[in-house]
Design a protein around this motif. Sequence first.
Motif, short mmCIF file in Angstrom:
data_model
loop_
_atom_site.label_atom_id
_atom_site.label_comp_id
_atom_site.label_asym_id
_atom_site.label_seq_id
_atom_site.Cartn_x
_atom_site.Cartn_y
_atom_site.Cartn_z
N MET A 1 0.86 -1.20 0.00
CA MET A 1 0.00 0.00 0.00
C MET A 1 0.89 1.25 0.00
O MET A 1 1.79 1.37 0.83
N TYR A 2 0.63 2.13 -0.94
CA TYR A 2 1.44 3.36 -1.01
C TYR A 2 0.67 4.53 -0.40
O TYR A 2 -0.51 4.71 -0.64
N CYS A 3 1.39 5.29 0.37
CA CYS A 3 0.78 6.47 0.98
C CYS A 3 0.67 7.58 -0.08
O CYS A 3 -0.32 8.28 -0.16
N ILE A 4 1.74 7.69 -0.87
CA ILE A 4 1.72 8.65 -2.01
C ILE A 4 2.08 7.87 -3.26
O ILE A 4 3.02 7.07 -3.26
N GLU A 5 1.34 8.12 -4.30
CA GLU A 5 1.65 7.47 -5.58
C GLU A 5 1.41 8.48 -6.71
O GLU A 5 0.31 9.02 -6.81
N THR A 6 2.44 8.74 -7.47
CA THR A 6 2.23 9.60 -8.63
C THR A 6 2.42 8.75 -9.89
O THR A 6 3.28 7.87 -9.92
N THR A 7 1.62 9.01 -10.88
CA THR A 7 1.70 8.24 -12.13
C THR A 7 1.87 9.21 -13.29
O THR A 7 1.04 10.09 -13.48
N HIS A 8 2.94 9.02 -14.02
CA HIS A 8 3.24 9.82 -15.23
C HIS A 8 3.10 11.33 -14.96
O HIS A 8 2.51 12.06 -15.75
N LEU A 9 3.62 11.75 -13.84
CA LEU A 9 3.51 13.16 -13.46
C LEU A 9 4.53 14.00 -14.24
O LEU A 9 5.74 13.76 -14.15
N SER A 10 4.03 14.93 -15.01
CA SER A 10 4.92 15.83 -15.77
C SER A 10 4.47 17.26 -15.54
O SER A 10 3.28 17.51 -15.28
N HIS A 11 5.41 18.18 -15.64
CA HIS A 11 5.06 19.58 -15.44
C HIS A 11 5.98 20.49 -16.24
O HIS A 11 7.17 20.22 -16.35
N GLN A 12 5.40 21.52 -16.80
CA GLN A 12 6.17 22.52 -17.54
C GLN A 12 5.86 23.89 -16.98
O GLN A 12 4.70 24.21 -16.73
N PHE A 13 6.89 24.72 -16.81
CA PHE A 13 6.64 26.13 -16.48
C PHE A 13 6.61 26.94 -17.76
O PHE A 13 5.75 27.78 -17.97
N ALA A 14 7.61 26.66 -18.62
CA ALA A 14 7.62 27.30 -19.95
C ALA A 14 7.28 26.22 -20.97
O ALA A 14 7.59 25.05 -20.76
N LEU A 15 6.63 26.65 -22.05
CA LEU A 15 6.17 25.70 -23.06
C LEU A 15 7.36 24.93 -23.65
O LEU A 15 8.37 25.51 -24.03
N GLY A 16 7.24 23.63 -23.67
CA GLY A 16 8.27 22.81 -24.31
C GLY A 16 9.40 22.37 -23.40
O GLY A 16 10.23 21.57 -23.80
N LYS A 17 9.45 22.92 -22.19
CA LYS A 17 10.55 22.53 -21.29
C LYS A 17 9.98 21.85 -20.05
O LYS A 17 9.37 22.49 -19.21
N ASN A 18 10.20 20.53 -19.99
CA ASN A 18 9.67 19.76 -18.87
C ASN A 18 10.50 19.97 -17.61
O ASN A 18 11.69 19.69 -17.60
#
Lengths: 301, 261
Positions: A1-18
Amino acid sequence: MYCIETTHLSHQFALGKNILDDINLQVPTGSIYGFLGPNGAGKTTTLRLILGLLKKQKGEIRIFGQSLAENRVAILRKLGSLIETPSLYGHLTAAENLLLLQKIYQCPKSRIPEVLALVGLPDTANKKVSQFSLGMKQRLSIAVALLNQPNLLILDEPTNGLDPNGIIEMRELLKRLNQEHQITILISSHLLAEIEKLVTHVGIIHKGQLLFEGTLPDLVHKQQESSRVSLITNDNTRSLQLLKTLQPEAQQQNGKLLLPLLPPERIAQLNRQLVQSGIDVYHLAVEKNDLESIFMELVNN
Amino acid sequence: MATILLHSIQSEWMKTKRSAAFWLVLIGGVFIPAILTLVHLVYIKKLGKIYSTTPFWEKWLINGWESMSILLVPMGIVLATSLIAQLEYKNNGWKQVHTTPQSLTTVFFAKYIVVLFLMLQLFVLFGLGMYLAGAIPAWYFGHIPYPKEAFPWGKFIQINASFYVMALPIVALQYLLSIQFKNFMVSLGAGVALVVAALIALSWRYVYLIPYTYGAIHFLQLQGKMRFKSNILDVHYLALIYFFAFTLLSYILYLTKKEKG
């Protein structure tokens, strides 16, 4: 059992730069999870997404088995956090800072002296926070995070501003909270040495990518795997030819002959062979990478 | 939901304790009454005649509203709302607030209600201050008669409430600016610019379009000196429409903000 689980979490602040690229984080319930990475690796961004402080762009976040997007308030009720710098109101006293959160959590007022004592600030209740040192503010922030008796603590570099003694005390406190109160702790740091004595699990992030995730023994195993035998002789070229016939993985690097970690008897045997072939052995050693080197190796590769 | 909002308001109200916004409201509320009291002390010999005229109290209150409505209330709102939002920015408080178990709606309205309540406090303090500033000379100096008429509490409250309604659009827009922009100078600069623009616009035909002028307009209307009439609606309704529109806009912008601390 996971307390926190992230799946395919991606984020960009500027377009095109992960800033984050496909992060699949799994923090087991009851663990102390060290989230490691150099400055700018994406640790704080990940934690801010987990806490809902940043709007999620891609991926899924589940805490206590529930979707953060759908159960934000219920999840936050069981969670305590400290992200980067302390969030405290300087014009109020330590007790007032806790009291205004007690109003929201509706926990007993008796928790206020309790948590102050827990973080080693029992006599500061009536002192204005603006008069606190950074270390005291950091401790008070931990007290704030503990006020609602959370099941999960998320701490972003909580030892910032603490003196060596304070760091040791903080480590002991977190261990105690984990062992005695079964609080899952996710703690970020850019220094492995600082948290290796504390954590049960490790996640290493660099340039927005999760490079390693596993238990601390997994990381230690990785350390052993990367240990090598190194040799320096008076004729490395001839030594390499000879060693290759005996141990095909032998290679030359930066003026050294390198072999994988071998049993002591085998090392002695290879050394004897070299000497018997008229080669002088100047240096023979087992090179063990410490965890910090593994961390650096992972990050630099 | 109501209980959660109440707890949140209590928490937000506690943050104003000893804050700059708290002192600003306290001092702002009693400033004009204190000045008028000082003026009275200087012209003490002329007061007997002034206090004999009827109606005294209504004139007295409107007199007090002269500088309050045109400059001090708008400036006070600009400063106080900016200071309230700065409590969070300055102390890195937003991230703490947004990780407490409250809906974003609760957070938004709890803080907003506290700002509105602080402004109400300013008006109440001003009203009480004006009453005391008017009454004290008559109580203290024998040669000054206490006004003959009964104190018109109803009228007093009505006038103050009207000015409060006039101030609501400023509160709403300044709240929007203050929580949207981390930089104190944005809300403060925009607020001061709008207050100055409102002063200039008072002689403009379309003055009713600018909500920062409503306090001054209402004061001029009470004095019978307002040059233009509103072709659309009474200024009270215009103030309420602007207030609800700015509040809605502020709420939407807050909910859709990508970074919350």
